[in-house]
Design an enzyme around this catalytic site. Structure first.
Site, PDB file in Angstrom:
ATOM      1  N   HIS A 187       0.824  -1.281  -0.215  1.00 12.13           N
ATOM      2  CA  HIS A 187       0.062  -0.050  -0.057  1.00 12.13           C
ATOM      3  C   HIS A 187       0.912   1.110  -0.236  1.00 12.13           C
ATOM      4  O   HIS A 187       1.944   1.549   1.103  1.00 12.13           O
ATOM      5  CB  HIS A 187      -1.016   0.005   0.848  1.00 12.13           C
ATOM      6  CG  HIS A 187      -2.332  -0.521   0.640  1.00 12.13           C
ATOM      7  ND1 HIS A 187      -2.804  -0.303  -0.288  1.00 12.13           N
ATOM      8  CD2 HIS A 187      -3.041  -1.698   1.563  1.00 12.13           C
ATOM      9  CE1 HIS A 187      -3.682  -0.576   0.488  1.00 12.13           C
ATOM     10  NE2 HIS A 187      -3.808  -2.011   1.562  1.00 12.13           N
ATOM     11  N   CYS A 230      -0.282   2.996  -4.412  1.00 14.43           N
ATOM     12  CA  CYS A 230      -0.737   4.300  -5.234  1.00 14.43           C
ATOM     13  C   CYS A 230       0.023   5.283  -4.622  1.00 14.43           C
ATOM     14  O   CYS A 230       1.011   5.247  -3.970  1.00 14.43           O
ATOM     15  CB  CYS A 230      -1.735   4.402  -4.374  1.00 14.43           C
ATOM     16  SG  CYS A 230      -2.643   2.280  -4.611  1.00 14.43           S
TER      17      CYS A 230
END
Length: 347
Positions: free
Chosen positions: A158, A213
């Protein structure tokens, strides 16, 4: 075969990451479904303490390859699936397997590798990718580096953002999320920059890949690839200075999976990328490894362009970014080990 490779590693033998990278894996849901959203600003990293903690740490030699005389090659691989949490992913540990397989097949002679993954039976695993471990092994990666050495860093997990603490012109800081981020917090780009670059000497070559991301500027490097007319345009590509005061002595290049404002996608079956792997994995990692394996003489510019084009052809909206410590001559043939030729027209 997985159990055989694990047994070999437990016995002190070398794993066949090329074979492992081609094994079937479990399908997954896209990363986009599990995006973290804005996170609270974490506590800052004590860089001096991190380097003290790095004393005495060691990696392992993942395979045998022709060495680079007089040069040390170190690598740090991080893959986090967040098993058993609301943030669970499925393809990040597979990304590490795929990157290891690619570097093994290309013959990168890694002297010491550290693998931080939350997959218990991962062959050659060093430890869990906790915040403390990621910080200390980032320091380990660059500690004692000398001119001529080669470093490699890969992160898949993440990526998110937090509000800036006001010590920069940016409204948000980009950050990565360790496996224990809900308890210990994320690691912001400012701290990543300090850990990896504050003690990095000249003429050390470092390549980094961030498949997460909001990763476009996650290393806060001073130069970035731009193309007149937009990111996917056909204008003349060149390097542009976007930051002052963040100069880095070493030759550092980062490829990120997307721009700061974008998310990075996962794919359920990486066989569609033609890399030889199947199962879950990050779209950016699959494209980058495909380019590295199938194109032996790509330039730095072409590596990025071809990666972007492959993602676009397959329907992904994310736009990978290239940033660097210097204004790379984009026509220079890409290398994991050689120093940059610099475009002197860029100040």
């Amino acid at each position: 075969m997985c159990s055989l490779i694990t047994q070999l590693c437990d016995a002190g033998q070398l794993a066949d990451y090329v074979g492992l990278g081609w094994l079937n894996a479990v399908s997954s849901q896209p990363y986009l479904v599990q995006a973290l959203g804005l996170q609270p600003p974490p506590r800052r990293v004590d860089v001096d303490a991190a380097f003290r903690d790095a004393e005495g740490l060691h990696g392992h030699q993942p395979w045998v390859a022709t060495p680079l005389p007089g040069r040390t090659v170190r690598a740090l691989f991080i893959g986090i699936n967040y098993y058993g949490t609301s943030a669970a992913l499925s393809g990040c540990c597979n990304d590490v397997k795929q990157m290891l397989a690619t570097l093994q097949k290309k013959g990168l002679p890694i002297n010491e590798a550290v693998i931080l993954v939350d997959e218990d039976n991962f062959p050659g695993r060093t430890d869990q990718p906790t915040r403390d471990n990621i910080v200390r092994y980032m320091a380990w990666l660059v500690k004692d580096a000398k001119p001529g050495d080669v470093l490699f860093f890969h992160y898949s997990g993440h990526g998110t953002q937090c509000k800036s603490r006001g010590d920069s012109d940016e409204k948000y800081d980009q950050c990565i999320a360790p496996v224990d981020f809900q308890k210990s917090g994320c690691i912001v780009d400012d701290d990543i920059h300090k850990l990896l670059f504050s003690r990095l000497p000249e003429k050390v070559r470092l390549t980094a890949v961030f498949d997460c991301c909001h990763s476009g500027s996650i290393m806060d490097l001073p130069f970035t690839y731009v193309c007149s007319g937009g990111e996917q345009a056909s204008g003349t590509p060149h390097m542009k200075r976007i930051r002052e005061g963040n100069d880095v002595l070493g030759d550092v290049m980062m490829i990120s999976g997307c721009a700061d404002e974008q998310t990075s996608a996962d794919v359920k079956n990486t066989a569609t990328f033609g890399t030889g792997s199947t199962g879950a994995g990050g779209a950016a990692t699959q494209c980058i490894t495909c380019m590295l394996m199938n194109n032996q003489s790509l330039s730095y510019g072409k590596l990025l362009i071809e990666t972007r084009d492959m993602l676009k052809r397959k329907g992904f909206k994310q736009v990978p970014q290239l940033s660097a410590s210097k204004a790379i001559d984009l026509d220079q043939t890409f290398s994991l080990t050689e120093m940059f030729s610099v475009d002197r027209s860029v100040q």
